[in-house]
Scaffold this active site. Structure first.
Site, short mmCIF file in Angstrom:
data_model
loop_
_atom_site.label_atom_id
_atom_site.label_comp_id
_atom_site.label_asym_id
_atom_site.label_seq_id
_atom_site.Cartn_x
_atom_site.Cartn_y
_atom_site.Cartn_z
CG LEU A 115 -5.86 -22.78 36.33
CD1 LEU A 115 -6.31 -22.98 34.75
CD2 LEU A 115 -4.96 -21.88 36.82
CG ASP A 116 -8.69 -22.65 42.39
OD1 ASP A 116 -9.92 -21.84 41.89
OD2 ASP A 116 -8.23 -21.55 42.94
CE LYS A 117 -17.06 -26.05 41.18
NZ LYS A 117 -18.56 -26.68 42.39
CB ALA A 118 -13.52 -20.67 42.03
CB SER A 119 -8.89 -20.80 38.66
OG SER A 119 -8.42 -20.18 40.29
#
Length: 249
Positions: free
Chosen positions: A116-120
């Site tokens: 999951l990317d940082k913003a997710s």
């Protein structure tokens, strides 16, 4: 002269020593390769420095830093990743990682199952069972991942249809298996988006190509496993039935 590679027992199955260490759940593949090259790994009492040095895990004794390697107890975790946390063992920019959430748990090495990317945010699996993890993440398994996505504005039926039809971006075809409108307000809406494959920033790129900004992105399910009421930053062990339901190999 490098040491002769072991001949093995007839009919035995051999794999590179770094791969074997990873399969045993001792560390990640890249960590194992670094340990071998640093001379920290032995096979039957003899130091090896080739990560591809072939061994039979069930017939030969491996050691790391002089300590016999035993297969680690298999661990399977579900974690509710908060926004702003990096899915990485270490971050060169000093940002908080998911491993900071596990720091005092006394767990063996665990690897993230997918990303999951940082913003997710939302459901993230971690395990030291690399075969189980690969069965979940390999595109060929087509395991559904379900996301709730808050978007700016109110996407119409044409946008939802385009998400399912797919958008070509370079070599990638970005598409959703299913899309549904969950609820809409005056300035934004929530969508439920189901993917059966996952490319880097898949949903964000797909919606950006359709002129729609993502405000929040939460993974709420992987296959039959749902995030449920697990609080942000908290984790739990999967039970045997949940592990079995997610097993794909």
């Amino acid at each position: 002269m490098p040491p002769a590679r072991p001949s093995g027992t007839q009919g035995g199955k051999r794999h590179g020593v770094a791969r074997v260490l990873s399969k045993l759940g001792v560390c990640s593949r890249s960590q194992a390769e670094a340990a071998v090259r640093a001379g920290r790994v032995g096979v039957d009492g003899r130091v090896v420095r080739d990560p591809e040095y072939p061994v039979e895990a069930d017939r030969q004794q491996l050691s790391l830093d002089g300590v016999a390697v035993m297969a680690a107890r298999r661990i399977y975790l579900a974690l509710n990743k908060p926004r702003g946390i990096v899915v990485s063992a270490a971050d060169e920019r000093g940002r908080d990682t998911v491993y900071d959430l596990l720091r005092d748990a006394g767990l063996p090495w665990l690897g993230p199952v997918g990303r999951l990317d940082k913003a997710s945010e939302g459901l993230l699996l971690l395990s030291n069972d690399s075969a189980w993890a690969a069965g979940i993440t390999e595109p060929s398994t087509h395991l559904d991942k379900t996301y709730h996505v808050q978007v700016a504005g109110q996407p119409d039926a044409a946008v939802l249809a385009a998400m399912q039809a797919g958008i070509r971006e370079g070599a990638d075809l970005l598409k959703a298996r299913r899309v549904a409108l969950l609820r809409a307000g005056e300035k934004n809406a929530w969508l439920e988006v189901v993917l059966d494959e996952g490319r880097n920033r898949h949903i964000r790129r797909l919606l950006a190509a359709l002129g729609t900004d993502v405000l929040r992105l939460v993974r709420v399910a992987i296959g039959p496993l749902v995030l449920g009421d697990l609080a942000k930053g908290q984790w739990r062990h999967l039970d045997a039935s949940e592990v079995a339901q997610l097993r794909r190999r």
